[in-house]
Motif scaffolding. Structure first.
Motif, PDB file in Angstrom:
ATOM      1  N   LEU A 129       5.800 -16.071   9.618  1.00  0.00           N
ATOM      2  CA  LEU A 129       6.515 -14.828   9.848  1.00  0.00           C
ATOM      3  C   LEU A 129       8.022 -15.045   9.950  1.00  0.00           C
ATOM      4  O   LEU A 129       8.812 -14.215   9.514  1.00  0.00           O
ATOM      5  CB  LEU A 129       6.000 -14.155  11.119  1.00  0.00           C
ATOM      6  N   LYS A 130       8.441 -16.165  10.556  1.00  0.00           N
ATOM      7  CA  LYS A 130       9.876 -16.403  10.723  1.00  0.00           C
ATOM      8  C   LYS A 130      10.573 -16.627   9.389  1.00  0.00           C
ATOM      9  O   LYS A 130      11.676 -16.125   9.162  1.00  0.00           O
ATOM     10  CB  LYS A 130      10.101 -17.601  11.643  1.00  0.00           C
ATOM     11  N   SER A 131       9.958 -17.378   8.509  1.00  0.00           N
ATOM     12  CA  SER A 131      10.602 -17.682   7.221  1.00  0.00           C
ATOM     13  C   SER A 131      10.407 -16.565   6.206  1.00  0.00           C
ATOM     14  O   SER A 131      11.188 -16.410   5.282  1.00  0.00           O
ATOM     15  CB  SER A 131      10.052 -18.990   6.647  1.00  0.00           C
ATOM     16  N   ASN A 132       9.312 -15.809   6.359  1.00  0.00           N
ATOM     17  CA  ASN A 132       8.983 -14.704   5.456  1.00  0.00           C
ATOM     18  C   ASN A 132       8.731 -15.172   4.015  1.00  0.00           C
ATOM     19  O   ASN A 132       9.004 -14.456   3.065  1.00  0.00           O
ATOM     20  CB  ASN A 132      10.094 -13.648   5.460  1.00  0.00           C
ATOM     21  N   ILE A 133       8.221 -16.399   3.863  1.00  0.00           N
ATOM     22  CA  ILE A 133       7.933 -16.924   2.531  1.00  0.00           C
ATOM     23  C   ILE A 133       6.597 -17.660   2.549  1.00  0.00           C
ATOM     24  O   ILE A 133       6.125 -18.109   3.594  1.00  0.00           O
ATOM     25  CB  ILE A 133       9.041 -17.882   2.027  1.00  0.00           C
ATOM     26  N   LEU A 306       1.469  -7.057  24.242  1.00  0.00           N
ATOM     27  CA  LEU A 306       2.715  -6.414  23.831  1.00  0.00           C
ATOM     28  C   LEU A 306       3.499  -7.318  22.898  1.00  0.00           C
ATOM     29  O   LEU A 306       4.714  -7.140  22.740  1.00  0.00           O
ATOM     30  CB  LEU A 306       3.552  -6.059  25.070  1.00  0.00           C
ATOM     31  N   VAL A 307       2.834  -8.283  22.271  1.00  0.00           N
ATOM     32  CA  VAL A 307       3.499  -9.163  21.323  1.00  0.00           C
ATOM     33  C   VAL A 307       4.115  -8.316  20.218  1.00  0.00           C
ATOM     34  O   VAL A 307       3.446  -7.483  19.612  1.00  0.00           O
ATOM     35  CB  VAL A 307       2.510 -10.184  20.722  1.00  0.00           C
ATOM     36  N   SER A 308       5.407  -8.536  19.975  1.00  0.00           N
ATOM     37  CA  SER A 308       6.133  -7.728  19.003  1.00  0.00           C
ATOM     38  C   SER A 308       6.524  -8.560  17.799  1.00  0.00           C
ATOM     39  O   SER A 308       7.044  -9.667  17.945  1.00  0.00           O
ATOM     40  CB  SER A 308       7.388  -7.122  19.651  1.00  0.00           C
ATOM     41  N   HIS A 309       6.289  -8.011  16.616  1.00  0.00           N
ATOM     42  CA  HIS A 309       6.756  -8.663  15.402  1.00  0.00           C
ATOM     43  C   HIS A 309       8.277  -8.787  15.403  1.00  0.00           C
ATOM     44  O   HIS A 309       8.843  -9.707  14.823  1.00  0.00           O
ATOM     45  CB  HIS A 309       6.354  -7.865  14.157  1.00  0.00           C
ATOM     46  N   ASN A 310       8.966  -7.834  16.061  1.00  0.00           N
ATOM     47  CA  ASN A 310      10.423  -7.834  16.057  1.00  0.00           C
ATOM     48  C   ASN A 310      11.007  -9.030  16.793  1.00  0.00           C
ATOM     49  O   ASN A 310      12.163  -9.392  16.580  1.00  0.00           O
ATOM     50  CB  ASN A 310      10.945  -6.543  16.696  1.00  0.00           C
ATOM     51  N   ASN A 311      10.218  -9.641  17.680  1.00  0.00           N
ATOM     52  CA  ASN A 311      10.686 -10.836  18.370  1.00  0.00           C
ATOM     53  C   ASN A 311      10.530 -12.073  17.511  1.00  0.00           C
ATOM     54  O   ASN A 311      10.990 -13.150  17.878  1.00  0.00           O
ATOM     55  CB  ASN A 311       9.916 -11.028  19.679  1.00  0.00           C
ATOM     56  N   ILE A 312       9.850 -11.925  16.374  1.00  0.00           N
ATOM     57  CA  ILE A 312       9.599 -13.064  15.499  1.00  0.00           C
ATOM     58  C   ILE A 312      10.520 -13.018  14.291  1.00  0.00           C
ATOM     59  O   ILE A 312      11.106 -14.008  13.882  1.00  0.00           O
ATOM     60  CB  ILE A 312       8.125 -13.056  15.032  1.00  0.00           C
ATOM     61  N   CYS A 313      10.667 -11.859  13.708  1.00  0.00           N
ATOM     62  CA  CYS A 313      11.534 -11.711  12.545  1.00  0.00           C
ATOM     63  C   CYS A 313      11.961 -10.262  12.425  1.00  0.00           C
ATOM     64  O   CYS A 313      11.466  -9.395  13.131  1.00  0.00           O
ATOM     65  CB  CYS A 313      10.829 -12.164  11.268  1.00  0.00           C
ATOM     66  N   ASP A 314      12.882  -9.984  11.569  1.00  0.00           N
ATOM     67  CA  ASP A 314      13.410  -8.652  11.396  1.00  0.00           C
ATOM     68  C   ASP A 314      12.557  -7.845  10.414  1.00  0.00           C
ATOM     69  O   ASP A 314      11.709  -8.384   9.729  1.00  0.00           O
ATOM     70  CB  ASP A 314      14.857  -8.700  10.891  1.00  0.00           C
ATOM     71  N   GLY A 315      12.832  -6.573  10.346  1.00  0.00           N
ATOM     72  CA  GLY A 315      12.227  -5.750   9.305  1.00  0.00           C
ATOM     73  C   GLY A 315      10.890  -5.160   9.656  1.00  0.00           C
ATOM     74  O   GLY A 315      10.184  -4.667   8.807  1.00  0.00           O
ATOM     75  N   LEU A 316      10.507  -5.188  10.965  1.00  0.00           N
ATOM     76  CA  LEU A 316       9.219  -4.647  11.367  1.00  0.00           C
ATOM     77  C   LEU A 316       9.459  -3.449  12.280  1.00  0.00           C
ATOM     78  O   LEU A 316      10.124  -3.557  13.300  1.00  0.00           O
ATOM     79  CB  LEU A 316       8.398  -5.704  12.102  1.00  0.00           C
ATOM     80  N   LEU A 317       8.935  -2.310  11.925  1.00  0.00           N
ATOM     81  CA  LEU A 317       9.141  -1.111  12.698  1.00  0.00           C
ATOM     82  C   LEU A 317       7.812  -0.563  13.187  1.00  0.00           C
ATOM     83  O   LEU A 317       6.777  -0.761  12.552  1.00  0.00           O
ATOM     84  CB  LEU A 317       9.844  -0.043  11.846  1.00  0.00           C
ATOM     85  N   PRO A 318       7.792   0.093  14.359  1.00  0.00           N
ATOM     86  CA  PRO A 318       6.549   0.675  14.842  1.00  0.00           C
ATOM     87  C   PRO A 318       5.983   1.677  13.850  1.00  0.00           C
ATOM     88  O   PRO A 318       6.732   2.437  13.231  1.00  0.00           O
ATOM     89  CB  PRO A 318       6.971   1.358  16.162  1.00  0.00           C
ATOM     90  N   ASN A 319       4.669   1.687  13.717  1.00  0.00           N
ATOM     91  CA  ASN A 319       3.976   2.643  12.854  1.00  0.00           C
ATOM     92  C   ASN A 319       3.230   3.608  13.759  1.00  0.00           C
ATOM     93  O   ASN A 319       2.127   3.325  14.197  1.00  0.00           O
ATOM     94  CB  ASN A 319       3.033   1.902  11.913  1.00  0.00           C
ATOM     95  N   ILE A 320       3.840   4.725  14.092  1.00  0.00           N
ATOM     96  CA  ILE A 320       3.287   5.637  15.089  1.00  0.00           C
ATOM     97  C   ILE A 320       2.913   6.957  14.425  1.00  0.00           C
ATOM     98  O   ILE A 320       3.653   7.466  13.600  1.00  0.00           O
ATOM     99  CB  ILE A 320       4.324   5.897  16.214  1.00  0.00           C
TER     100      ILE A 320
END
Length: 320
Positions: A129-133, A306-320
């Motif tokens: 997730l951090k490298s996104n590759i 409450l693990v958040s993707h945003n704490n790992i890498c950018d570009g992740l937004l809540p899907n509500i």
């Protein structure tokens, strides 16, 4: 709180709390969820695993991988490299050394000069997730060909585990093949000793129950499960569950173990059509029927977080 996510291949998905099911009798606690990504009608959705509250799934037909936290509603979509995803095997887990989440994708690679398959080898790609590759693991050594499609890898002790039937001298035996997520290499194969004199006649699957790796038989009238409390090359398995499958009405094809509650009740996915809560002491079963549009649904166990993707890498937004 331990919950069970089920019917993720239908719309809408549903989360069930199995502990509350038994404690509150008929007051079943359920949460209706919105599926995190759009997908074509009649698509097959496969759950690749769950870790620290994150659920990873694969949408077939229009190949796409998603990572989703059902508690926070955050999600992410990932493209799949290559075009032969139906022949691949997968796994999802957490690398404690790098503090990163990884998706493992493997397939059989045959050199262009190979004609009989003898030169085939296992090709493994890893997405972080951090490298996104996606990266291909070079100089990987695995003495067993992991051929897909297969059940997704089971995560425990920082490694993904798959079951493979290995032929030796005319007989076939199960071995467990493990991939270390931090070192990104295969570990020594573990034979499945202590089950039967010839375990080739068993259809077996892996599951994690708490801190233990569990091995169980999803088919047949007699349902059995074993646990391995200590991981080693000479690991032995201890049977902790055995009951007559006829105690669970309605089953036609398979029984998939999902969870064991604090008071010892067993939660099963029955044929991908309903979730069954089985009490082994009383030999009673309570089915929970799932309303779904397809022929069957996928299910898994996950821990609310409450693990958040945003704490790992950018570009992740809540899907509500």
């Amino acid at each position: 709180m331990q919950t069970i996510t089920k019917s993720l291949s239908t719309d809408p998905p549903l989360s069930i709390d199995p502990e509350a099911y038994f404690d509150a009798d008929d007051n079943l606690l359920t949460t209706q969820l919105k599926f995190p990504v759009s997908y074509p009608a009649c698509s097959y959705i496969e759950i690749l695993g769950s870790c620290n509250g994150l659920v990873c799934g694969l949408i077939h037909d229009n190949p796409l991988i998603y990572i989703w936290n059902p508690s926070t509603r955050e999600s992410r979509e990932l493209a799949i490299p290559g075009s032969s995803e139906d022949d691949a095997f997968y796994g999802f887990g957490y690398d404690v050394k790098l503090d990163d989440y990884k998706i493992v994708r493997g397939s059989i690679s045959t050199p262009t000069n190979g004609t009989d398959g003898s030169n085939s080898e296992t090709k493994v790609e890893v997405f972080t997730l951090k490298s996104n590759i996606w990266r291909t693991i070079q100089d990987l050594r695995c003495s067993v060909l992991l051929e897909g499609p297969a059940r997704p890898g089971t995560l425990t002790n920082g490694a993904l585990h798959w079951l493979v039937r290995q032929e030796n001298g005319g007989s076939k035996k199960y071995v467990m093949v493990s991939f270390d997520l931090s070192e990104e290499k295969f570990l020594e194969m573990v034979p499945l000793r202590g089950l039967t004199e010839d375990d080739s006649s068993w259809d077996l699957e892996l599951k994690v129950l708490g801190d233990w790796l569990c091995l169980y038989s999803p088919y047949g009238l007699i349902c059995e499960a074993w646990i391995m409390k200590e991981f080693s090359s000479e690991a032995s398995w201890t049977r902790f569950l055995r009951f007559n499958g006829e105690s669970i009405p309605g089953g036609k094809y398979w029984i998939r173990l999902l969870w064991v509650t604090k008071n010892g009740n067993v939660v099963y996915d029955l044929d991908g059509r309903e979730v069954v809560f089985y009490n082994p002491d009383k030999d009673t079963a309570r089915p929970f029927i799932i309303d779904h549009e397809g022929d069957w649904f996928e299910s898994t166990a996950y821990i609310e977080s409450l693990v958040s993707h945003n704490n790992i890498c950018d570009g992740l937004l809540p899907n509500i």
